[in-house]
Design an enzyme around this catalytic site. Structure first.
Site: not given
Ligand code: NAP
Ligand code: GLV
Length: 355
Positions: A181-182, A204, A261-263, A292, A311, A313
């Site tokens: 994703g992003r 997808t 770095t997800s959850r 956490e 945490h 990120g």
């Molecule tokens: P995003 O753009 O929505 O990307 C999420 C990706 O996960 C998409 O490519 C999606 O694919 C895929 N996905 C969803 N369900 C899945 C599954 N069952 N199996 C495999 N892939 C799957 O989200 P993002 O902005 O990149 O952020 C992702 C996550 O990072 C956040 O939700 C958050 O929990 C975490 N995060 C953590 C930090 C930190 O501080 N460590 C900071 C920011 C974010 P599809 O398009 O095919 O559904």
């Molecule tokens: C951080 O973990 C976020 O989801 O923005």
């Protein structure tokens, strides 16, 4: 006589002004912010609403949140606030829950939707910071940086040695991205510069990104067995909770590293500890955890080949300000009756119409 008339004129004007100001004050909507966010974002909120900020370092407890949702129109939350159905169902005038995070697994979105309450998040503004940290973790675990740092500080460095703290190259290694994703995409862009081969898995397939980034789509099983580094970038959902368990870890190479770095709950932490203890993978780098902060007796703490961060990120000054501003914009827009820019539950609009 003129003096009395003058006093009467000033007094009546004063009452009139009070009435107008009072009317305006009553009309201002109320917002509760659960923690200290960037002052610029608070200013934006204060220009549009009556704002109260939770004064403590720790999150407000459930009682405080319930008290607030009975009172406010907007709730600006952090990912440490659990906004469950019990809280949401007690809301009286609540129009928006604006999370200062991209992940919103801390909010019961379905409960909010049923009540026509908008839920918003902060996508995009944190991609680079989070991807930077992911690469930092990959480098830290591959090049054993925390171990090397402790080694020097402990006075153990006696001289250069050809076999001292040998790590792993990134060049020509395979990075498996789960969730392109992003953030996953921003990680892929960076990993390209380190000359890594990139494969990805998500539900997808994205042919455009495959072309523009030069990445290859594989099944989760293939990704696990082919990768030298597995990096997780999925949201926490019913489907992703525990998606990397014992069975999945066993598919990884003995020389591979797991990066998260997800959850935290995306990985079965117990299964990971067992695999590390038995040497079934080479190491791990984790920014997120099941619970956490982690407890002092968490077994992860004892592994030298595991890098742990709290945490962080998105933890840069610029990014946290950007996230706070976006959360404030989402809130103000919702309070003005508009559809906020980062609405995660557009279905709430239907419930609003019905209600
Ligand atoms: P995003 O753009 O929505 O990307 C999420 C990706 O996960 C998409 O490519 C999606 O694919 C895929 N996905 C969803 N369900 C899945 C599954 N069952 N199996 C495999 N892939 C799957 O989200 P993002 O902005 O990149 O952020 C992702 C996550 O990072 C956040 O939700 C958050 O929990 C975490 N995060 C953590 C930090 C930190 O501080 N460590 C900071 C920011 C974010 P599809 O398009 O095919 O559904
Ligand atoms: C951080 O973990 C976020 O989801 O923005």
């Amino acid at each position: 006589m003129y003096l009395y008339l003058g006093i009467f004129y000033i007094f009546s004007n004063f009452i009139e002004t009070r009435k107008i100001v009072g009317f305006m004050v009553r009309e201002l909507k109320r917002v509760f912010v659960t923690g200290q966010i960037a002052k610029e974002a608070l200013e934006l909120l204060k220009g549009n609403a009556e704002v109260e900020v939770h004064p403590k370092e720790t999150s407000p407890d459930k009682g405080e949140l319930i008290k607030q949702v009975k009172r406010v129109h907007g709730l600006v939350t952090l990912l440490t606030d659990r906004i469950d159905a019990e809280i949401i169902n007690q809301a009286v005038n609540l129009e928006v829950v604006s999370n200062v995070a991209v992940g919103y697994d801390n909010i019961d979105v379905e409960a909010a939707t049923r009540k026509g309450i908008f839920v918003t998040n902060t996508p995009g503004v944190l991609d680079d910071a989070t991807a930077d940290l992911t690469l930092a973790l990959i480098l830290a675990v591959a090049r054993r940086i925390p171990e090397a740092d402790s080694f020097v500080r402990a006075g153990l460095w006696k001289g250069w040695h050809p076999n001292l703290l040998l790590g792993t190259d990134l060049k020509n290694k395979t990075l498996g991205i789960v969730g392109l994703g992003r953030i996953g995409t921003a990680v892929a862009q960076r990993a390209k510069c380190f000359k890594m081969n990139i494969i990805y898995y998500q539900p997808t397939r994205d042919l455009e990104k495959e072309k523009s980034l030069g990445v290859k789509y594989v099944s989760l099983e293939e990704l696990l067995s082919l990768s030298d580094f597995v990096s997780l970038h999925v949201p926490l959902t019913k489907e992703t909770r525990g998606m990397i368990g014992r069975k999945e870890i066993n598919k990884m190479k003995k020389t591979a590293y797991l990066i998260n770095t997800s959850r935290g709950p995306v990985i079965d932490e117990k299964a990971l500890c067992e695999a590390l203890a038995e040497g079934r993978i080479k190491g791990a780098a984790l920014d997120v955890f099941d619970v956490e902060p982690i407890s002092a007796d968490n077994p992860l703490l004892k592994f030298k080949n595991v890098v742990l961060t709290p945490h962080i990120g998105s933890a840069t000054l610029e990014t946290r300000k950007g996230m706070a501003m976006l959360a404030a914009e989402n809130t103000v827009s919702a309070l003005k009756g508009e559809v906020p820019p980062c609405l995660v539950n557009p279905q709430a609009l239907e419930h609003r119409k019905k209600g």
